[in-house]
Design a protein around this motif. Structure first.
Motif, PDB file in Angstrom:
ATOM      1  N   UNK A 135       7.131  32.136  -7.601  1.00  0.00           N
ATOM      2  CA  UNK A 135       7.173  32.305  -6.146  1.00  0.00           C
ATOM      3  C   UNK A 135       8.510  32.840  -5.643  1.00  0.00           C
ATOM      4  N   UNK A 136       9.027  33.850  -6.307  1.00  0.00           N
ATOM      5  CA  UNK A 136      10.182  34.548  -5.770  1.00  0.00           C
ATOM      6  C   UNK A 136      11.534  34.025  -6.183  1.00  0.00           C
ATOM      7  N   UNK A 137      11.622  33.008  -7.031  1.00  0.00           N
ATOM      8  CA  UNK A 137      12.913  32.492  -7.472  1.00  0.00           C
ATOM      9  C   UNK A 137      13.411  33.351  -8.631  1.00  0.00           C
TER      10      UNK A 137
ATOM     11  N   UNK B  91       5.006  36.177   3.682  1.00  0.00           N
ATOM     12  CA  UNK B  91       4.717  35.412   2.468  1.00  0.00           C
ATOM     13  C   UNK B  91       3.239  35.080   2.329  1.00  0.00           C
ATOM     14  N   UNK B  92       2.437  35.297   3.377  1.00  0.00           N
ATOM     15  CA  UNK B  92       1.037  34.860   3.323  1.00  0.00           C
ATOM     16  C   UNK B  92       0.261  35.468   2.153  1.00  0.00           C
ATOM     17  N   UNK B  93       0.360  36.761   1.878  1.00  0.00           N
ATOM     18  CA  UNK B  93      -0.410  37.296   0.742  1.00  0.00           C
ATOM     19  C   UNK B  93      -0.093  36.597  -0.570  1.00  0.00           C
ATOM     20  N   UNK B  94       1.197  36.359  -0.830  1.00  0.00           N
ATOM     21  CA  UNK B  94       1.576  35.690  -2.073  1.00  0.00           C
ATOM     22  C   UNK B  94       1.069  34.249  -2.091  1.00  0.00           C
TER      23      UNK B  94
ATOM     24  N   UNK C 291      -2.693  34.192  -2.656  1.00  0.00           N
ATOM     25  CA  UNK C 291      -3.018  34.517  -4.043  1.00  0.00           C
ATOM     26  C   UNK C 291      -2.816  33.314  -4.956  1.00  0.00           C
ATOM     27  N   UNK C 292      -1.683  32.631  -4.806  1.00  0.00           N
ATOM     28  CA  UNK C 292      -1.392  31.490  -5.687  1.00  0.00           C
ATOM     29  C   UNK C 292      -2.335  30.319  -5.381  1.00  0.00           C
ATOM     30  N   UNK C 293      -2.658  30.083  -4.117  1.00  0.00           N
ATOM     31  CA  UNK C 293      -3.588  29.002  -3.788  1.00  0.00           C
ATOM     32  C   UNK C 293      -4.975  29.273  -4.372  1.00  0.00           C
ATOM     33  N   UNK C 294      -5.406  30.537  -4.337  1.00  0.00           N
ATOM     34  CA  UNK C 294      -6.701  30.874  -4.945  1.00  0.00           C
ATOM     35  C   UNK C 294      -6.687  30.605  -6.447  1.00  0.00           C
ATOM     36  N   UNK C 295      -5.567  30.931  -7.094  1.00  0.00           N
ATOM     37  CA  UNK C 295      -5.473  30.695  -8.532  1.00  0.00           C
ATOM     38  C   UNK C 295      -5.478  29.198  -8.845  1.00  0.00           C
TER      39      UNK C 295
ATOM     40  N   UNK D  47      -2.047  33.108  11.095  1.00  0.00           N
ATOM     41  CA  UNK D  47      -1.760  32.059  10.121  1.00  0.00           C
ATOM     42  C   UNK D  47      -2.188  32.481   8.734  1.00  0.00           C
ATOM     43  N   UNK D  48      -1.881  31.611   7.770  1.00  0.00           N
ATOM     44  CA  UNK D  48      -2.365  31.782   6.413  1.00  0.00           C
ATOM     45  C   UNK D  48      -3.894  31.666   6.414  1.00  0.00           C
ATOM     46  N   UNK D  49      -4.567  32.403   5.518  1.00  0.00           N
ATOM     47  CA  UNK D  49      -6.031  32.390   5.483  1.00  0.00           C
ATOM     48  C   UNK D  49      -6.588  31.020   5.150  1.00  0.00           C
TER      49      UNK D  49
END
Length: 1270
Positions: A163-165, A528-531, A534-538, A587-589
């Motif tokens: 997540x971007x670190x 940051x919403x797309x990222x 994506x991670x929540x779906x995974x 908002x986030x989806x």
């Protein structure tokens, strides 16, 4: 398997507790069987297997020999909760383990947060670490920072974390050396390994390499911190990995043994185990760190599913009272989880139900100390048990209930006495207690003690306790439920018909859970919403795959996403779901997490921070696989009034009452039982008190409407029981003020480091109760309140709030801002009480960032001063005036106004709000008991503290019989001298004379008189050795003489910032030396500040504790007048421009002796950008003294290693500009030794396992409260 249950087949839900194993079984056709058996019994090998055998044998009607494996073909599923992991942790009976950790941090988990669990325990008793060997791994990752100028950093490899670190590989993994070290550990017979490498939560590559090598060499258990607890914060993550390595092999052995009790090893049978988070998991994934709260978690599920009514939404408090402890939790439609909690002194970083445990239960011992009734925390345990067990045990809560007639021996099994064949003995308990009033008094005190954690779980988090239902279960809770509900203002108590084994029922009602989580480092926002999506779906996909693998169909699976969010610049993160906050275009989806976060933050803390960025620390998805609920069989009406089994004489307020006794199994759904009444089941006793009415529900549960009870007596005369109760209530007011302040404060100093205190004062300004987190605040506010009474007098009006920090007005040092509010009552012209809160503000101006200048020579250089400043007038907050005052130091040459005005104002408002909370609680107490009674008991509680101190001084007089004296010096040679003259008298009084102490100094180690009094109260409380009310009564037997103009009572404008944090420690050393209590501890707080125009950082650092007559000094811990926590290494490196190169014990720095002094620490900070470093410390020239022939500890040392190779001694007090690559090396002092070294024996000795009754458990917040409970 996970489909709707088919007819036929047995289903078992089993809770294996420490003492009893509870079995809830559904037999073919729906018949329910319940039984309780001992968890350990020579007659059988395993209690759960024995429970299953008994049910199968009785239902099938065929003998099933214990020595033959059971045929499991007729069993559909088995669900279990177990204390195997908990007991192994409490008793320190886990697997031999080693820790592999980044080089330079071999003692990181020993040091932990550096705070001690009990403020007044000179021994600093703490559980030892779970590993016996340490391997230092040559590797290092550091977070990338845009303005980093470390030499060579531009050539270091970069790795992309989650997540971007982005991380820099400062030192690659040295595999060859690691192999040698692992082989050495294996040769010692250690087969379990925990791995903690810094920043592995973000990039686990190095940890995975270590794990693969260890497994290839033959380690049977390898627990990687990144896999076990993939969240930032190295200390709790490392402790979790250690717990997993320590516990998992034992759990696996138990599971193998359990399976061996069945033919074919339970193949084809669904076997699920309860985890700490309240979800079931397959047997092959159960173990280690997530098994610790297995049993208590099942109880929470049990009451949540049987008590909470989603139609009316009334929240429920779970009250599970057992023999040695009581578990308290809350359910309001969804399970409340915490992600860092502590059991047996080990912080576990994994999802756990929010369960708080207090050491109060049926076996809690009863004491009468210095006129005060005391219940626990000591417990009689199972052996010898309470006095009524006929084994010579002490008096306990159970004995008190027996004397009052609330326990009936004839309904208990005959398992007591030496031969375990006799009934409970009422005569033994009654002979010892002698009168029923005493027994009832102890019960009232016990109830009040158990109300305090419930208030902490509700009121402290913004929930009104009275608006909850009390769900009572466990063997002992039914005897106290009505009284506790009445005390808290609750209107209803619910007791399930299977309350004695509700944890087993909870297992039958629980869902299977699959959780996936990963760290994140993104701001919450559209970019940051797309990222995030994506991670929540995974993570959701992984959860669904895991549950489908267990046999659940898609329609049985539900998932819920969570984000771990916090405001930028704070450490307080909340795990929130978007439930109730649907997604919208902005908002986030997955939902509007920002709205959910702000609503939750406002609920928890009373405010939000508009305009401040919100950061995402972690992403989490929780998947549940649901089975059909266990159907309940309705209970029909009996058609006749309830028939009592017998009538007994039971003692309540006002005397004996004829009390009918009913058997739960004989009651029908049409029965109503007015109190007093007793309802007895096989596993529990329920007391329905006078004024309460119990109704039997259609399913056979007990619903109790709680009446108001007898009116409180308005008698001002001293009565010991009411004295104990009022002592609890006064302390509860101060504690709830403190929690309100922590909730609503913004700054890290108050909210996270807990550098604050709250207190209640009488109309004369005398201290009534103090809830300090920092001992240096003890009693010091009394001087501040009394100054305002003298200075303002009739000018104090309702609606006024006073701000003060000046030393001449009872202040400590200028960053400690004290907010004082008078409490008025109708018809009274003057205040009837005062409340006050003192908090350390990060900056109040002055000549250096952080307002802790090492070289200040006048008060004006240390920041803004307030003598009697009206912060609120007629209810209006004076923002403009206080802003001008906070910026005023900018007019002093070389100084600045406050550098953090926004946080100053926010924290001052929080202090005002905390005081307002205290005022409300005081008024509530007055309304309940009357002003005259409350003020009378204020005086009685103060007199009780005086009595306790007099008892201690009398004991000292009997021991010494001569004048006591001691002396020590500051590093500049200034002496601090004390004579206790005459010696403590038979009346328990003494004069503490500091005559001969050196004069005021040019620097800032001058100490306001209030600080000396705080140090004296702290010492007296340590000498008393048990809990007493901390108030002005502590100093009543003591006359204190401090020469005016001395370093302990300087002129009004003298610099004092070092006196609060340094000289206060030396005063403690001198007092304890005079009394011969123990050797000196490090005698310093090691204040380190660095900063620039962009911001700053402040920390105090641990050292060695002094040894005593029966103990070695603890190493790497804060001692005496401070107890602040230190920032976790990973958080420090993420947020500030430094690299922490080393943080370990300073071997050999503790003084030698029969009992060795504790070692100090070595802490190295490497700077990544230009900054200003300030150090304020002591014990650099003088050494912490040894006692009784013990040698002194090593002095501290402050070194600066310039990047060009120069090594510079900074001295004890210094401020210096540092450049990128420079290294500050701090070596803190060790503690003094006790007794001559040649007296023999290893001064440290092997660590003893902690007392199994010492149940340190609860959320991290609750553990902090336990740390500071007085």
């Amino acid at each position: 398997m996970a489909a709707p249950l088919a007819p036929g087949g047995f289903e078992f839900a089993i809770d294996r507790g420490g003492t009893f194993t509870d079995v809830f079984a559904r037999c073919p056709g729906g018949r329910v069987r319940v039984l309780k058996l001992l968890s350990e019994d020579p007659a059988y090998r395993d209690a759960p297997t024995e429970g299953i055998r008994r049910v199968l044998q009785e239902e099938l009607g065929v003998p099933l020999p214990r020595d033959q494996p059971l045929d499991a073909s007729g069993i559909r599923w088995i669900r279990m909760g177990t204390t195997v992991a908990t007991n192994a942790l409490l008793q320190r009976r886990g697997e031999r383990a080693a820790l592999a950790v980044t080089r330079g941090f071999r003692h990181l988990l020993h040091i932990g947060t550096q705070a001690r669990p009990q403020l007044f325990d000179l021994e600093v008793a703490m559980p030892e670490v779970l590993y016996e060997e340490v391997i230092e791994v040559d590797e290092r990752l550091i977070p990338e920072q845009p303005d980093c100028h470390l030499p060579g950093s531009d050539t270091w490899p970069r790795v992309q974390g989650v997540a971007g670190v982005t991380l820099l590989v400062q030192r690659p993994l040295d595999v060859a050396r690691l192999r040698e070290d692992l082989e050495r550990v294996l040769a010692r017979g250690i087969r379990s390994l925990a791995v903690l490498l810094l920043h592995s939560y973000a990039w686990p590559g190095h940890e995975q390499q270590v794990g693969a090598l260890a497994q290839s060499l033959g380690f049977a258990q390898v627990s990687l911190s990144s896999a076990v607890a993939g969240m930032a914060r190295a200390v709790p993550r490392g402790l979790t990995a250690c717990a997993d390595a320590y516990l998992s092999p034992g759990v696996r052995r138990y599971l193998r043994g359990f399976c061996q009790g069945f033919r074919h090893g339970l193949r084809g049978v669904q076997v699920l185990f309860m985890r700490s988070d309240g979800g079931l998991t397959p047997m092959d994934t159960f173990g280690g760190a997530r098994a610790i709260l297995s049993g208590p978690a099942a109880g929470v599920v049990g009451y949540a599913r049987t008590t909470f009514d989603p139609q009316d939404g009334t929240p429920v408090i779970g009250f599970d009272m057992g023999g040695t402890s009581t578990d308290v939790s809350r359910y309001a439609g969804e399970f409340e989880h915490v992600f860092e909690a502590t059991t047996a002194g080990v912080a576990i970083q994994s999802p756990q139900l929010h369960i708080s445990t207090v050491a109060a239960g049926g076996g809690s011992r009863l004491f009468f100390r210095s006129g005060l009734y005391v219940v626990g925390p000591e417990s009689a345990g199972a052996h010898p048990g309470p006095a009524c067990y006929r084994k010579g045990g002490p008096l306990t809560v159970t004995d008190a209930n027996l004397v009052l007639g609330r326990l009936l021996p004839e309904f208990f099994p005959r398992i007591f006495g030496p031969g375990e064949d006799q009934p409970l003995c009422r005569d033994t308990a009654a002979a010892a207690l002698s009168v029923e009033e005493v027994a009832l008094g102890f019960i009232r005190v016990a109830n009040e003690a158990m109300c305090r954690p419930i208030r902490a779980l509700t009121e402290a988090r913004g929930h009104e306790a009275a608006r909850h239902v009390l769900a009572c279960f466990g063997g002992a809770g039914g005897q106290h439920a009505c009284a506790i509900a009445r005390t808290l203002g609750m209107a209803r108590v619910f007791i399930h018909r299977h309350s004695g084994l509700l944890s087993a029922l909870g297992l039958a009602l629980a869902d299977a859970v699959q959780e996936e989580q990963e760290p994140c480092a993104l701001p919450y926002g559209p970019g940051a919403f797309p990222r995030l999506e994506e991670r929540l779906r995974e993570l959701e996909r992984r959860c669904r795959d895991g549950l489908r693998a267990q046999g659940f169909e898609p329609e049985q699976i539900r998932t819920e996403p969570f984000l771990h969010l916090r405001y930028e610049g704070t450490d307080c993160a909340l795990m929130v779901s978007a439930r109730g906050h649907p997604a919208h275009p902005g908002s986030c989806a997955a939902g509007d997490f920002l709205a959910a976060f702000t609503a939750r933050y406002r609920q928890e803390f009373g405010f939000t921070m508009p305009g401040r960025a919100v950061l995402v620390d972690d992403l989490r998805v929780r998947g549940t696989g649901s089975t059909e609920p266990v159907p309940e069989t309705p209970l029909g009406p009996r058609g006749h009034p309830p028939r009592p089994e017998t009538v007994t004489r039971c003692y309540f307020e006002g005397g004996y009452r004829d009390t009918p006794v009913f058997l739960l199994g004989e009651l029908g759904s049409d029965h109503v039982l007015p109190g007093p009444a007793i309802v007895i089941d096989t596993n529990s006793t329920i007391v329905v008190e006078p004024g309460c009415v119990a109704t039997v529900t259609r399913f056979g549960d007990i619903n109790i409407a709680v009446g108001a009870g007898p009116a409180a007596a308005r008698d001002t005369r001293l009565e010991p029981v009411r004295l104990s109760v009022f002592s609890h209530r006064f302390m509860s007011i101060a504690e709830q003020m403190g929690r309100a302040l922590q909730r609503s404060a913004v700054s890290t100093n108050i909210k996270e480091r807990l550098d604050f205190s709250c207190a209640l004062f009488g109309p004369d300004g005398g201290l009534v109760s103090n809830a300090p987190h920092i001992p240096v605040h003890l009693g010091a506010m009394q001087e501040a309140v009394q100054f305002q009474i003298r200075n303002l007098g009739p000018e104090l009006r309702e609606g006024d709030v006073i701000l003060s920090n000046h030393p001449r007005a009872g202040g400590s040092h200028l960053p400690d801002l004290t907010v004082i509010t008078p409490v008025f009552w109708p018809g009274q012209p003057r205040p009837v009480f005062f409340v006050a809160s003192r908090g350390h503000h990060a900056d109040v101006g002055g000549c250096s960032p952080g307002s802790m200048p090492p070289h200040s020579q006048s008060l004006a250089q240390e920041g803004a001063t307030f003598v009697s400043f009206k912060l609120v007038t007629n209810g209006e907050f004076q923002e403009q005036a206080v802003t001008e005052a906070l910026l005023a130091p900018g007019a002093v040459p070389g100084c600045s106004g406050t550098r953090n005005l926004r946080d100053n104002l926010a924290d001052l408002r929080a202090q005002v709000a905390a005081n307002q909370k205290g005022i409300g609680l005081v008024r509530e107490l007055i309304e309940q008991h009357g002003l005259e009674v409350v003020q009378a008991y204020m005086g009685h509680v103060q007199a009780n503290a005086e009595l306790a101190v007099r008892d201690t001084l009398r004991a000292v007089a009997a021991r010494w019989g001569t004048s006591l004296a001691a002396e020590d010096t500051m590093d500049d040679g200034t002496p601090i001298r004390l004579r206790v003259v005459p010696p403590p008298s038979p009346q328990g009084s003494a004069v503490f004379d500091f005559g001969g102490t050196g004069p005021e100094v040019l620097g800032n180690c001058n100490t306001p008189r209030a600080i000396t009094l705080s140090a004296l109260i702290y010492c007296l409380r340590c000498l008393v050795g048990h809990d007493i009310p901390l108030n002005q009564g502590c100093l009543a037997p003591v006359q204190v003489r401090i020469p005016p103009g001395s370093i302990l009572d300087p002129s009004p404008e003298a610099a004092v910032v070092g006196g609060n944090v340094l000289t206060s420690q030396r005063v403690v050393d001198v007092v304890l030396r005079a009394f011969g209590a123990c050797a000196a501890s490090q005698g310093c707080m090691n204040n380190v500040t660095f900063g620039s125009a962009r911001g700053g950082y402040y920390e105090t650092v641990a050292g060695g504790a002094g040894a005593g007559p029966g103990w070695a000094g603890r190493s790497g811990v804060h001692t005496h007048m401070t107890n602040t926590r230190i920032t976790d290494p990973e958080i420090l490196e993420l947020r500030y421009p430094v690299v922490l190169r080393r943080f370990e014990l300073r071997a050999g720095s503790g003084g030698a002796g029969r009992h060795r002094g504790g070692d100090g620490v070595i802490r190295e900070l490497q700077f990544r950008e230009p900054t200003q470093l300030s150090v304020l410390s002591e014990r650099r020239a003088t050494r912490p003294y040894g006692m009784a022939g013990g040698l002194p500890g090593a002095p501290g040392l402050n070194l600066l290693l310039r990047r060009d190779g120069r090594l510079i001694n900074l001295g004890g007090k210094s401020s210096v500009s540092v450049e990128p690559g420079d290294i500050f090396r701090l070596l803190t002092p060790g503690g003094g030794g006790f007794g001559p070294p040649e007296d023999g024996g290893d001064p440290q000795g092997p660590p003893e396992p902690p007392d199994p009754q010492d149940l340190w458990r609860g959320s991290a917040f609750e553990f902090r409260q336990a740390q500071e409970a007085l």
